[in-house]
Enzyme design. Sequence first.
Site, mmCIF file in Angstrom:
data_model
loop_
_atom_site.group_PDB
_atom_site.id
_atom_site.type_symbol
_atom_site.label_atom_id
_atom_site.label_comp_id
_atom_site.label_asym_id
_atom_site.label_seq_id
_atom_site.Cartn_x
_atom_site.Cartn_y
_atom_site.Cartn_z
ATOM 1 N N ASP A 93 -1.884 4.483 -6.580
ATOM 2 C CA ASP A 93 -1.211 5.485 -5.674
ATOM 3 C C ASP A 93 -0.288 6.184 -6.627
ATOM 4 O OD1 ASP A 93 0.039 6.679 -3.330
ATOM 5 O OD2 ASP A 93 1.606 5.650 -3.390
ATOM 6 N N SER A 94 0.220 7.361 -6.151
ATOM 7 C CA SER A 94 1.249 8.089 -7.099
ATOM 8 C C SER A 94 2.565 7.549 -7.184
ATOM 9 C CB SER A 94 1.483 9.486 -6.286
ATOM 10 O OG SER A 94 1.820 9.447 -5.040
ATOM 11 N N TYR B 236 3.046 13.915 -5.793
ATOM 12 C CA TYR B 236 1.460 14.403 -5.989
ATOM 13 C C TYR B 236 1.318 15.477 -4.796
ATOM 14 C CZ TYR B 236 -0.489 11.169 -9.327
ATOM 15 O OH TYR B 236 -0.846 10.382 -10.208
ATOM 16 N N GLY B 237 2.195 15.218 -3.773
ATOM 17 C CA GLY B 237 1.778 15.976 -2.368
ATOM 18 C C GLY B 237 1.819 17.536 -2.486
ATOM 19 N N CYS C 266 -3.902 6.219 -1.784
ATOM 20 C CA CYS C 266 -3.008 7.627 -1.721
ATOM 21 C C CYS C 266 -3.812 8.611 -1.110
ATOM 22 C CB CYS C 266 -2.746 8.053 -2.970
ATOM 23 S SG CYS C 266 -1.866 9.776 -3.354
ATOM 24 N N ASN C 267 -3.517 9.254 -0.088
ATOM 25 C CA ASN C 267 -4.541 10.300 0.778
ATOM 26 C C ASN C 267 -4.628 11.610 -0.005
ATOM 27 O OD1 ASN C 267 -4.684 9.167 3.670
ATOM 28 N ND2 ASN C 267 -2.975 8.586 2.828
ATOM 29 N N THR C 268 -3.391 11.916 -0.708
ATOM 30 C CA THR C 268 -3.572 13.148 -1.481
ATOM 31 C C THR C 268 -4.447 13.166 -2.397
ATOM 32 O OG1 THR C 268 -0.939 13.204 -1.224
ATOM 33 C CG2 THR C 268 -1.867 14.911 -2.647
ATOM 34 N N GLU D 189 10.870 7.631 -1.753
ATOM 35 C CA GLU D 189 10.971 7.480 -2.931
ATOM 36 C C GLU D 189 12.287 6.967 -3.418
ATOM 37 O OE1 GLU D 189 8.509 6.838 -5.627
ATOM 38 O OE2 GLU D 189 7.069 6.795 -4.134
ATOM 39 N N CYS E 210 -0.500 9.279 5.073
ATOM 40 C CA CYS E 210 0.132 9.186 3.875
ATOM 41 C C CYS E 210 0.602 7.866 3.652
ATOM 42 C CB CYS E 210 1.239 10.147 3.710
ATOM 43 S SG CYS E 210 2.272 9.950 2.332
ATOM 44 N N THR E 211 0.219 7.278 2.435
ATOM 45 C CA THR E 211 0.502 5.797 2.469
ATOM 46 C C THR E 211 1.778 5.414 2.355
ATOM 47 O OG1 THR E 211 -0.120 5.864 0.002
ATOM 48 C CG2 THR E 211 -1.920 5.136 1.506
ATOM 49 N N HIS E 212 2.849 6.311 2.268
ATOM 50 C CA HIS E 212 4.131 6.139 2.064
ATOM 51 C C HIS E 212 4.826 5.932 3.398
ATOM 52 C CE1 HIS E 212 4.092 7.712 -1.970
ATOM 53 N NE2 HIS E 212 5.416 6.977 -2.431
HETATM 54 N N1 DGL Z 1 1.005 8.118 -1.033
HETATM 55 C C1 DGL Z 1 0.506 9.479 -1.367
HETATM 56 C C2 DGL Z 1 -0.446 9.756 0.077
HETATM 57 O O1 DGL Z 1 -0.994 8.877 0.472
HETATM 58 C C3 DGL Z 1 1.368 10.801 -1.139
HETATM 59 C C4 DGL Z 1 2.255 10.642 -2.117
HETATM 60 C C5 DGL Z 1 2.761 11.981 -2.997
HETATM 61 O O2 DGL Z 1 2.968 13.054 -2.321
HETATM 62 O O3 DGL Z 1 2.600 11.651 -4.098
HETATM 63 O O4 DGL Z 1 -0.728 10.989 0.168
#
Ligand code: DGL
Length: 275
Positions: free
Chosen positions: A11-12, A43-44, A74-76, A159, A193-195
């Site tokens: 993940d990011s 990364y978003g 990570c979805n992004t 974060e 988003c996994t966060h």
């Molecule tokens: N956890 C990441 C996701 O599922 C995104 C976090 C990011 O913006 O880096 O998209």
Amino acid sequence: MNQRQPIGIFDSGYGGLTVMKEITRQLPEYDYMYLGDNARVPYGNRSFDIVFQYTWQCVRHLLEEGCPLVIVACNTASAKALRNIQQTMLPMYFPDRKVLGVIRPTTEIVGDISKTNEIGVFATQGTVTSESYRLEIKRFFPNARVYQQPCPLWVPIIENNEHLSEGADYFVNKYIDELLVQCHNIDTIILGCTHYPLLIDKIQKHLPDHIKLISQGPLVASSLTDYLERHPELKKEISQNRSRQYFTTDDPTVFSLKGKLFVGEELEVSHIELT
Ligand code: DGL
């Protein structure tokens, strides 16, 4: 490969830990190697090319470490880089390995949960712009209507460990309102988003009771369990000593402290320099 190796999870930042927690709950016997690119999170809001470049660098590192299977938690990154990795990079550089994402396990069941066929998605700007959720959901459920809401501040709030603070409520409410104004009949919302599971209590508190929130962790874990059953040749490549290793591109002490909040246990973390 002649030696069994761990499953890689990438993940990011910390978000993938919410997926790893569910995967290790359902499949505790395997070894896992987690990599968080905390030095470059989020990364978003980044461009397609940069997300691909960062994601491939991290996934390649896990493959070079020997992981027979890598989960892009990570979805992004799944939205912007997975297809290229699966279709171009793997056949070229690691033809015997597998890389899986987190979008498909969610989109293939969501239409069975919604009764109104009006489905909401909270995600990063990058995931929303990619249209991956809309396209994938409509592929499995052509009658579904999909409403997407970018939530650019949720990842930085999480974060920075502000997700339980009162200040976070403002931005939770803001994005909920912006989604529900698009359609009043939404009855199911994906946390894309996994966060975001870290904010689930606040999101739940501000959402009308009849709306069902979907977290990806349990779905990704079930889908992985099923995948490994269908791929015994891959399953036998994975080591089974119940070990968990954590790597970050940033400060391992900080990762260890914050990671504990995500998974509820002390993590032993090492720093890695990506090349
Ligand atoms: N956890 C990441 C996701 O599922 C995104 C976090 C990011 O913006 O880096 O998209």
